[in-house]
Design an enzyme around this catalytic site. Structure first.
Site, PDB file in Angstrom:
ATOM      1  CG  ASP A  98      -1.779   1.217   1.338  1.00  6.58           C
ATOM      2  OD1 ASP A  98      -1.968   1.901   0.312  1.00  6.58           O
ATOM      3  OD2 ASP A  98      -2.273   1.505   2.451  1.00  6.58           O
ATOM      4  CG  ASP A 100      -2.371   6.601   1.878  1.00  2.47           C
ATOM      5  OD1 ASP A 100      -2.176   7.764   2.293  1.00  2.47           O
ATOM      6  OD2 ASP A 100      -3.505   6.153   1.649  1.00  2.47           O
ATOM      7  CG  ASP A 312       0.547   1.167   5.917  1.00  4.36           C
ATOM      8  OD1 ASP A 312       1.131   0.705   6.923  1.00  4.36           O
ATOM      9  OD2 ASP A 312      -0.572   1.696   5.974  1.00  4.36           O
TER      10      ASP A 312
END
Length: 414
Positions: A98, A100, A312
């Site tokens: 992920d 982000d 992440d």
């Protein structure tokens, strides 16, 4: 979010889901599904432990319920709808990454700039997955999250059974946080398959050594070679010699003579090429191996910022993670969770390509001033009643800065 606003969003989402192309996961019956519905907003209560036996069943559910958020498990289970996690019988899991903006240092506040920065990080992660880990493009699924970043799904038998600890090690590798530059800058024996020149004198074998950059053609070794040679080219591009290599001048092994030789090496026909293509460090520059290692240690923060990637870690390490379903809508933005071919990333503009709603005028009550760029247009709204295109209305409402329709005693547009 009031009831009228929730109903408006649900009808818009339901219209979308009527003909939506949903990226249903492989082994569908072995996946857990979870949802957040508009009826529970703004509390965002998650309803999970749902499973579907067929694609038609899943698609009918999405159309009928029109949820605000749609997730499925990255894990495969024997009993995905079991109410307790220890009863599901875990069978394996995709490897998930992920990216982000929340996890990027100094991410810009402007949404468009934020997404552009995340895209650069996405390209770096793609390079790691394809080049360092050797996954094929067919084993990698890239998805725009519908919010502030991208998801990578790696589906390969090689990763299926990895535990949380092994997945954290992958994150550590991607970040470069445990790099030991001593490993890369070494003296290597020139003997046997590595070279010639060994001599025997009075029964004793003398093996010559050469200084080399280990792993120069792949992985972190390749990145070190690029960073080092780019630095040397940049320094020699300066106008005055006295301004060149200021970082190295602080090193006790570097004097004026060494600086001159570094300039000569950089400007030579094959110097930097030999570093990049052969990992060569045995030049006519005294202590060049030590100088290069010193520079990398001193520049490690900038080096890792350029080449490392910030994923992440809890998401990757979690072997029972829920993640957004490609083709669904993100209830926090109204944008499409869009699957991309790796080759499509370069030209992909989420603020246009992930906007699915149309231009129909919609009246909203703006709760606070807000600005965003959507579909190539700069949208700026002030507090009060505003009429905006439907795609903008959905976005503003999902972001919590507007409600559907107009309230009494609210100022209208000037």
């Amino acid at each position: 979010m009031d009831n009228r606003t929730a109903r408006f969003l649900k009808t818009r989402f339901q219209k979308y889901y009527k003909n939506a192309e949903i990226g249903l996961p492989d082994h569908l019956p072995n996946r857990e599904w979870a949802f957040i519905f508009f009826d529970s907003m703004p509390d965002k209560m998650m309803h999970r432990h749902k499973a579907f036996g067929s694609p038609g069943e899943a698609l009918d559910y999405l159309y009928g319920m029109a949820p605000a958020h749609v997730y499925n498990s990255t894990a495969y289970y024997e009993y995905p709808d079991a109410r307790k996690m220890n009863e599901k019988n875990w069978l394996g899991a995709e490897l998930i990454f992920d990216l982000d903006a929340d996890h990027l240092p100094d991410a810009p506040k402007n949404y468009a700039d934020m997404l552009e920065l995340v895209k650069k990080e996405t390209f770096k992660l793609m390079d790691f997955l394809l080049e360092d880990f050797g996954f094929s493009e067919q084993e990698i699924e890239l998805v725009f999250s519908g919010g502030r970043g991208y998801h990578f799904h790696v589906r390969s038998p090689k990763v299926l059974k990895l535990g949380s600890a092994e997945r954290r090690e992958i994150v550590n590798y991607l970040s470069g946080r445990d790099l030991d530059f001593k490993y890369f800058f070494r003296e290597v024996a020139m003997d046997g398959e590595f070279g010639t020149g060994s001599k025997t004198f009075k029964g004793m074998k003398n093996v010559p050594f050469k200084c080399t950059l280990v792993g120069y053609d792949s992985g972190w070794g390749r990145r070190i070679a690029l960073y080092l040679t780019d630095y040397m080219k940049a320094e020699c591009g300066k106008r005055y010699k006295k301004d060149m290599f200021p970082e190295l001048r602080r090193y006790e092994k570097v004097g004026d003579t060494t600086i001159k030789k570094l300039i000569s090496l950089t400007n030579s026909e094959n110097g930097l090429k030999d570093i990049l293509e052969k990992g060569r460090l045995d030049f006519d520059v005294r202590n060049f191996k030590d100088i290069a290692a010193y520079f990398m240690r001193e520049s490690v923060e900038d080096f890792l910022h350029r080449f490392g990637t910030s994923v992440d870690e809890p998401v990757t390490a979690d072997i029972k993670r829920l993640i957004r379903v490609p083709g669904s809508l993100h209830g926090g933005s109204g944008m499409l969770v869009k699957k991309l071919a790796l080759s499509e990333l370069e030209k992909f503009d989420p603020l246009t390509d992930a906007v699915v709603f149309g231009e129909r005028p919609v009246k909203v009550t703006v709760l606070k001033p807000f600005s965003v760029q959507l579909k190539g247009k700069d949208l700026r709204v002030e507090e009060g009643i505003q009429e905006v295109p439907e795609y903008a209305a959905v976005y503003l409402i999902c972001r919590g800065v507007a409600e559907y329709g107009h309230r009494r005693n609210q100022p209208g547009p000037v």
